[in-house]
Design an enzyme around this catalytic site. Structure first.
Site, PDB file in Angstrom:
ATOM      1  N   GLU A 132       0.862  -1.202   0.000  1.00 55.77           N
ATOM      2  CA  GLU A 132       0.000   0.000   0.000  1.00 55.77           C
ATOM      3  C   GLU A 132       0.883   1.232   0.000  1.00 55.77           C
ATOM      4  O   GLU A 132       1.740   1.394   0.855  1.00 55.77           O
ATOM      5  CB  GLU A 132      -0.935  -0.001   1.207  1.00 55.77           C
ATOM      6  CG  GLU A 132      -1.756   1.278   1.405  1.00 55.77           C
ATOM      7  CD  GLU A 132      -2.606   1.664   0.200  1.00 55.77           C
ATOM      8  OE1 GLU A 132      -3.506   0.892  -0.173  1.00 55.77           O
ATOM      9  OE2 GLU A 132      -2.377   2.740  -0.399  1.00 55.77           O
ATOM     10  N   GLY A 177      -6.669   1.045   4.478  1.00 52.73           N
ATOM     11  CA  GLY A 177      -8.126   1.257   4.367  1.00 52.73           C
ATOM     12  C   GLY A 177      -8.594   1.829   3.046  1.00 52.73           C
ATOM     13  O   GLY A 177      -9.794   1.905   2.787  1.00 52.73           O
ATOM     14  N   LEU A 187     -18.557  -0.309  -5.114  1.00 49.65           N
ATOM     15  CA  LEU A 187     -19.025  -0.268  -3.730  1.00 49.65           C
ATOM     16  C   LEU A 187     -18.055  -1.029  -2.844  1.00 49.65           C
ATOM     17  O   LEU A 187     -17.517  -2.069  -3.244  1.00 49.65           O
ATOM     18  CB  LEU A 187     -20.408  -0.904  -3.620  1.00 49.65           C
ATOM     19  CG  LEU A 187     -21.550  -0.160  -4.319  1.00 49.65           C
ATOM     20  CD1 LEU A 187     -22.808  -1.009  -4.369  1.00 49.65           C
ATOM     21  CD2 LEU A 187     -21.826   1.168  -3.620  1.00 49.65           C
ATOM     22  N   HIS A 195     -42.375  -4.829  17.525  1.00 48.96           N
ATOM     23  CA  HIS A 195     -43.068  -3.543  17.496  1.00 48.96           C
ATOM     24  C   HIS A 195     -42.574  -2.685  18.657  1.00 48.96           C
ATOM     25  O   HIS A 195     -42.430  -3.205  19.765  1.00 48.96           O
ATOM     26  CB  HIS A 195     -44.575  -3.767  17.633  1.00 48.96           C
ATOM     27  CG  HIS A 195     -45.339  -2.479  17.718  1.00 48.96           C
ATOM     28  ND1 HIS A 195     -45.582  -1.702  16.603  1.00 48.96           N
ATOM     29  CD2 HIS A 195     -45.898  -1.825  18.784  1.00 48.96           C
ATOM     30  CE1 HIS A 195     -46.267  -0.629  16.977  1.00 48.96           C
ATOM     31  NE2 HIS A 195     -46.461  -0.676  18.293  1.00 48.96           N
TER      32      HIS A 195
END
Ligand SMILES: Cc1cc2nc3c(=O)[nH]c(=O)nc-3n(C[C@H](O)[C@H](O)[C@H](O)COP(=O)(O)OP(=O)(O)OC[C@H]3O[C@@H](n4cnc5c(N)ncnc54)[C@H](O)[C@@H]3O)c2cc1C
Length: 462
Positions: free
Chosen positions: A33, A39, A316, A441
């Site tokens: 990287e 990241g 994505l 609920h």
């Protein structure tokens, strides 16, 4: 010369997830990287920082618009922009450091620097050559350019510059009504900027369900965003402290000009493969500049694989992650699989927008018989209690078999609600299966169940 089972180039969500899975499966793994932190786009200049600013600006919006109605009186908070950026940077730091920790925990080596592939089985970083039985390219993407628009990341910015503007602009023009443009446009509109979105097409968020597109645009307009649709930006002139955006309306070719303190170019992203040496290696590319891969994510050169934004498919983070895990399984001699039919898409505005699977438009095009179950959040007690009754859940199911084909949600926590439908689709569930599942609920999830009920004998609270 260090030797590995797998070297991955790029530590974005595709690369870092692939590395962790490779290590978990017993492969000696390293990641190259070049960025100072791990990241990738997602953690450093994408998903995570944008969500931090969306959250902070949403809190301000709540204080300004809904606090008084709940009996929370007093002055609305003022914006300390420097502190908001510091909060965003802190969130980035926590996340990128988290990946460093995970690399150490899983014994993944981080080779710092920019990598290239002189030949299959070798990765060059600086003057060092590293050997690898398999190489995975996860080099990601960068913002796409637009002829006539020169980015200086100060006045004319991409999403990267938009995440660290020197000050909140009084006026912002966003070129492109896609996900990134609308998310960042929402942030600055809530922080007080006059935001105008210029879009080439006649609808926002291309490819999304038509009904959602219309409701979403109406909602954003109510929140103060202006839209100029069917307009092609011709050029942007940059002056000392502002810019002039020249555009042409497609309907009559008339030309217009708009002044702005800041212009955000958000016309999409393109794969980033510079410096890898792919042309010299003979790696085949698609017409759109993506790395071409086979069903197992292998490129045209044996032993070299590619995943994430650098290859075909939706750009994505979770699609990149799924491919990262799947390719790791393949490299470990297992069966990696990604179900491209069930990849959710989410827009993190308020309300959120989420979708998975087929749209009505695509089903019509296929000539497939389908039914629609729709339920408005106005009929959901929990949503009404938090001023979030705008929006709906829409489920599309096969007319004959009742199998769920797709879902489209605009409303509170849509980005979380969509996953119930993703799981249902993975298991080949019918709308009735969803409708017969007890839902607690009061939750927003009840709206999903009601939409499923509406595919059959009818929703209860409609
Ligand atoms: C503002 C913004 C918001 C976004 N929001 C979302 C969201 O909410 N949800 C979502 O799913 N997606 C979102 N995305 C998209 C998401 O960030 C990308 O789809 C995702 O990061 C792609 O992951 P990747 O691993 O393929 O590549 P990237 O994350 O782009 O990572 C690639 C990495 O490879 C490194 N690299 C490249 N070439 C080399 C080389 N030769 N040597 C060494 N290192 C190299 C780069 O430095 C980079 O760190 C957003 C993007 C932006 C810009």
């Amino acid at each position: 010369m260090a030797s590995y089972d797998v070297i991955i180039i790029g530590a974005g969500p595709g690369g870092y997830v692939c590395a962790i899975r490779c290590a978990q499966l017993g492969l000696k793994t390293a990641v190259v990287e070049g960025r100072a932190t791990l990241g990738g786009t997602c953690l450093n200049v994408g998903c995570i920082p944008s969500k931090a600013l969306l959250h902070a600006s949403h809190m301000l919006h709540e204080a300004e618009h809904n606090f008084a109605a709940m009996g929370l009186k007093g002055k609305s908070p003022s914006v300390d922009w420097k502190q908001m950026l510091a909060y965003k940077d802190d969130v980035i730091g926590q996340n990128t450091k988290g990946i460093e920790f995970l690399f150490k925990k899983n014994k993944v080596d981080w080779i710092k620097g920019w990598g290239s592939i002189p030949e299959a089985g070798r990765v060059k970083v600086g003057e060092d050559i590293h050997e690898a039985k398999k190489i995975v390219i996860a080099s990601g993407s960068v913002p796409a350019s637009l002829p006539g628009v020169e980015v200086d990341e100060k006045i004319v910015v991409t999403s990267t510059g938009a995440l660290e503007l020197g000050k909140i602009p009084k006026s912002l023009v966003v070129i492109g009504a896609g996900v990134i443009g609308l998310e960042m446009g929402s942030v600055y509109a809530r922080l007080g900027a006059e935001v105008t979105v210029i879009e080439y097409l006649d609808a926002i968020t291309p490819g999304m369900d038509g009904e959602v597109q219309k409701t979403f645009q109406r909602t954003l307009k109510k929140q103060g965003l202006n839209f100029i649709m069917g307009a092609a930006v011709q050029s942007v002139e940059t002056l000392k402290t502002k810019a002039k955006v020249n555009y042409k309306l497609r309907k009559d070719d008339s030309t217009h000009q708009l002044d702005a303190d800041t212009v955000l170019l958000a016309t999409g992203r393109k794969p980033y493969t510079d410096g890898l040496g792919l042309a010299e290696l003979g790696v085949e590319m698609t017409k759109r500049g993506q790395i071409a891969t086979d069903d197992h994510w292998q490129t045209s050169v044996k032993g070299i694989y590619a995943i994430g934004d650098a290859i075909e498919g939706p750009m994505l983070a979770h699609k990149a992650e799924d491919e990262g895990m799947a390719v790791a399984e393949v490299l470990a001699g297992k069966h990696g699989h990604v179900n491209y039919g069930v990849i959710p898409g989410v827009i993190y505005t308020h309300p959120e927008v989420a979708n998975v699977g087929a749209t009505e438009e695509s089903l019509k095009e296929q000539g497939r018989a389908y039914k629609v179950g729709k339920f408005s959040f106005m009929g959901n007690g929990r949503a009404k209690a938090v001023f979030a009754g705008d929006g709906f859940v829409k489920i599309l199911a096969d007319k004959e078999t009742d199998r769920i084909l797709g879902a489209h949600i605009i409303g509170p926590a849509a980005g979380d609600l969509i996953h119930e439908i993703c799981v249902a689709m993975e298991f080949g569930a019918s709308a009735q299966d969803l409708a017969m599942t007890c839902h607690a609920h009061p939750t927003y999830s009840e709206a999903v169940r009601e939409a499923a009920l509406a595919c059959g004998d009818g929703a209860i609270h409609a």
